[in-house]
Design an enzyme around this catalytic site. Structure first.
Site, PDB file in Angstrom:
ATOM      1  N   ARG A 138     104.929 -11.423  37.678  1.00 26.93           N
ATOM      2  CA  ARG A 138     104.857  -9.764  37.541  1.00 26.93           C
ATOM      3  C   ARG A 138     104.225  -9.394  36.184  1.00 26.93           C
ATOM      4  NH1 ARG A 138     109.750  -9.894  40.379  1.00 26.93           N
ATOM      5  NH2 ARG A 138     109.596  -8.984  42.479  1.00 26.93           N
ATOM      6  N   LYS A 160      90.386  -4.535  32.115  1.00 24.29           N
ATOM      7  CA  LYS A 160      90.214  -4.561  33.866  1.00 24.29           C
ATOM      8  C   LYS A 160      89.945  -6.100  34.508  1.00 24.29           C
ATOM      9  CE  LYS A 160      87.207  -0.512  35.028  1.00 24.29           C
ATOM     10  NZ  LYS A 160      85.908  -0.141  35.327  1.00 24.29           N
ATOM     11  N   GLU A 202      74.156  -5.354  29.613  1.00 26.68           N
ATOM     12  CA  GLU A 202      75.302  -4.515  29.392  1.00 26.68           C
ATOM     13  C   GLU A 202      75.083  -4.159  27.922  1.00 26.68           C
ATOM     14  OE1 GLU A 202      77.825  -3.460  30.840  1.00 26.68           O
ATOM     15  OE2 GLU A 202      78.020  -4.311  32.669  1.00 26.68           O
ATOM     16  N   LYS A 244      82.948   0.011  23.428  1.00 28.93           N
ATOM     17  CA  LYS A 244      83.835   0.218  24.527  1.00 28.93           C
ATOM     18  C   LYS A 244      85.027   0.566  24.181  1.00 28.93           C
ATOM     19  CE  LYS A 244      84.808  -2.406  28.692  1.00 28.93           C
ATOM     20  NZ  LYS A 244      84.869  -3.479  29.560  1.00 28.93           N
ATOM     21  N   GLU A 254      90.375   4.674  33.716  1.00 28.80           N
ATOM     22  CA  GLU A 254      89.175   5.224  34.348  1.00 28.80           C
ATOM     23  C   GLU A 254      89.633   6.612  35.211  1.00 28.80           C
ATOM     24  OE1 GLU A 254      85.316   3.241  36.663  1.00 28.80           O
ATOM     25  OE2 GLU A 254      87.073   2.258  36.211  1.00 28.80           O
ATOM     26  N   ARG A 258      86.038   7.021  31.028  1.00 30.92           N
ATOM     27  CA  ARG A 258      85.736   5.645  30.983  1.00 30.92           C
ATOM     28  C   ARG A 258      84.866   5.438  32.402  1.00 30.92           C
ATOM     29  NH1 ARG A 258      90.040   0.501  30.815  1.00 30.92           N
ATOM     30  NH2 ARG A 258      88.307  -1.000  30.896  1.00 30.92           N
ATOM     31  N   ASN A 262      80.583   2.794  33.770  1.00 25.89           N
ATOM     32  CA  ASN A 262      80.034   2.393  34.911  1.00 25.89           C
ATOM     33  C   ASN A 262      78.366   2.544  34.958  1.00 25.89           C
ATOM     34  OD1 ASN A 262      82.098   1.231  36.318  1.00 25.89           O
ATOM     35  ND2 ASN A 262      83.077   3.137  36.648  1.00 25.89           N
ATOM     36  N   HIS A 265      75.803   0.852  37.173  1.00 25.44           N
ATOM     37  CA  HIS A 265      76.469  -0.195  37.907  1.00 25.44           C
ATOM     38  C   HIS A 265      76.653   0.464  39.414  1.00 25.44           C
ATOM     39  CE1 HIS A 265      77.827  -1.751  34.174  1.00 25.44           C
ATOM     40  NE2 HIS A 265      78.587  -2.468  34.932  1.00 25.44           N
ATOM     41  N   HIS A 269      75.445  -2.865  41.077  1.00 25.10           N
ATOM     42  CA  HIS A 269      76.368  -3.635  42.018  1.00 25.10           C
ATOM     43  C   HIS A 269      75.870  -3.864  43.456  1.00 25.10           C
ATOM     44  CE1 HIS A 269      80.670  -3.205  39.708  1.00 25.10           C
ATOM     45  NE2 HIS A 269      79.805  -3.910  39.006  1.00 25.10           N
ATOM     46  N   HIS A 281      74.557 -10.280  37.031  1.00 27.26           N
ATOM     47  CA  HIS A 281      75.332  -9.052  36.794  1.00 27.26           C
ATOM     48  C   HIS A 281      74.045  -8.061  35.858  1.00 27.26           C
ATOM     49  CE1 HIS A 281      78.247  -5.912  36.655  1.00 27.26           C
ATOM     50  NE2 HIS A 281      77.993  -5.883  35.555  1.00 27.26           N
TER      51      HIS A 281
END
Length: 374
Positions: A138, A160, A202, A244, A254, A258, A262, A265, A269, A281
């Site tokens: 956990r 993330k 990026e 960032k 997000e 935030r 993206n 993206h 993506h 990417h």
């Protein structure tokens, strides 16, 4: 720690200052950016995470290059270093099956709740190892050691973690902040030119998002021409981390601002998935960024000059400024994007260089944007 550590083993360049960027997330941590600082990993982990045992999780391209050095530093800091866990390199292995194998390996090595996972590698290694750390018992501590430019400026910071599903990228994951990040730009010397160039997507995105001066600087002196200038690399990586960091601190989960990270993206993506991950990417993000900029200019959301400035910087790095993939194919993947809300999708559009906004558009309008961007 980066400024104070004496155990450099003759590798740290005294002429290149190490930058320390503090991230004030729900679990605060420091990002260490420097040249030749991998030998400081153990000391950084000891101070930030503690614990008695640790396990390096890496992939088949990176482990042979840097795992020995990482483990030696960890052992020198007093860690009982468990047998490393290495999985096959590549986006196609960023899957639930790989995650399961890593979790079983951590259990077999009997890591405890106070021990540490060290994620060594590019974005795939950081994402999968970070998610394994979030799930194992956990949640155990993770120290991110990015070895690609993309991972340094983006995926290693912000918490993330994720794996891909058949339906799309990063659809199964968790927010799990690292205890520390150690970004040694010297590891970029072993990154192939194509992968380094891809990662610049990026970097350009961050400049468009928050730093017009950086965008102009990158257009005049592309990072692809500075890859052996360690001082410049440290400076650019640290500035990207700051950009960032500022967004993450404002919106860790997000829910709002935030989402601007993206930028590029949504379409990017889709291009990545539609190409069956044969395109990198960063290249896909760059293409998506330019397509959204052109579509935004044609919609009147930004000026034509803004779109041109973005395209010019992307092209200067040898990155694609668009895609010829069919709109129907791209829409198939965008319809499964995790940013979808019912029959609408949140997209990030540039208003001007240094300022972007989130707009919610219907699927029909999204298709129109793709067509306009082409």
């Amino acid at each position: 720690m980066s400024e104070r550590c004496d155990d450099t083993r003759g590798e740290k360049d005294p002429g290149v200052a190490t930058r320390l960027v503090h991230v004030g997330a729900s679990a605060a941590y420091d990002v260490h950016v420097g040249a030749g600082i991998l030998p400081e990993l153990g000391a950084v982990a000891r101070e930030a995470a503690g614990g008695a045992r640790c396990c390096v999780v890496s992939e088949t391209h990176v482990a042979p290059l840097y795992a020995d050095a990482a483990e030696a530093s960890l052992a020198a800091a007093g860690y009982d270093v468990a047998e490393r866990v290495v999985f096959p390199a590549g986006e196609r292995h960023k899957r639930l099956s790989t995650l399961g194998e890593i979790l079983e390996a951590l259990a077999a090595r009997e890591l405890g709740r106070s021990d540490v996972v060290v994620a060594l590698g590019g974005g795939v290694a950081g994402d999968v190892a970070g998610l394994a750390a979030a799930l194992y018992l956990r949640g155990v501590a993770v120290v991110q050691v990015p070895t690609s430019l993309l991972a340094m400026v983006d995926s290693s910071v912000g918490g993330k973690t994720a794996v891909d599903l058949e339906a799309g990228k990063n659809l199964a994951g968790a927010f799990w902040q690292p205890c520390a990040v150690v970004a040694d730009v010297r590891t970029l010397a072993t990154v192939p030119d194509e992968l380094f160039r891809d990662s610049c997507g990026e970097v350009v995105k961050h400049a468009v998002l928050a730093d017009a001066a950086l965008l102009d600087r990158l257009t005049e002196r592309p990072l692809t021409k500075l890859r052996h200038d360690e001082a410049s690399l440290v400076d650019v990586v640290a500035r990207n981390v700051e950009i960032k960091r500022d967004v993450v601190q404002a919106d860790e989960r997000e829910a709002g601002v935030r989402q601007t990270l993206n930028l590029g993206h949504t379409i990017g993506h889709a291009i990545e998935a539609a190409s069956e991950f044969t395109l990198g990417h960063g290249s896909c993000v760059a293409a998506g960024l330019c397509m959204m900029a052109r579509a935004s200019a044609r919609r009147g959301w930004c000026s034509g000059e803004t779109a041109t400035r973005i395209e010019r910087c992307v092209a200067a790095h040898g990155l694609p400024t668009g895609s010829e993939l069919p709109a129907d194919l791209l829409m198939h993947y965008m319809a499964h994007d995790k940013k979808r809300h019912g029959e609408a999708v949140n997209v990030v559009v540039p208003v001007e260089v240094g300022r972007c906004e989130v707009r919610r558009v219907g699927l029909d309008e999204l298709r129109e944007l793709v067509e306009l961007g082409r």
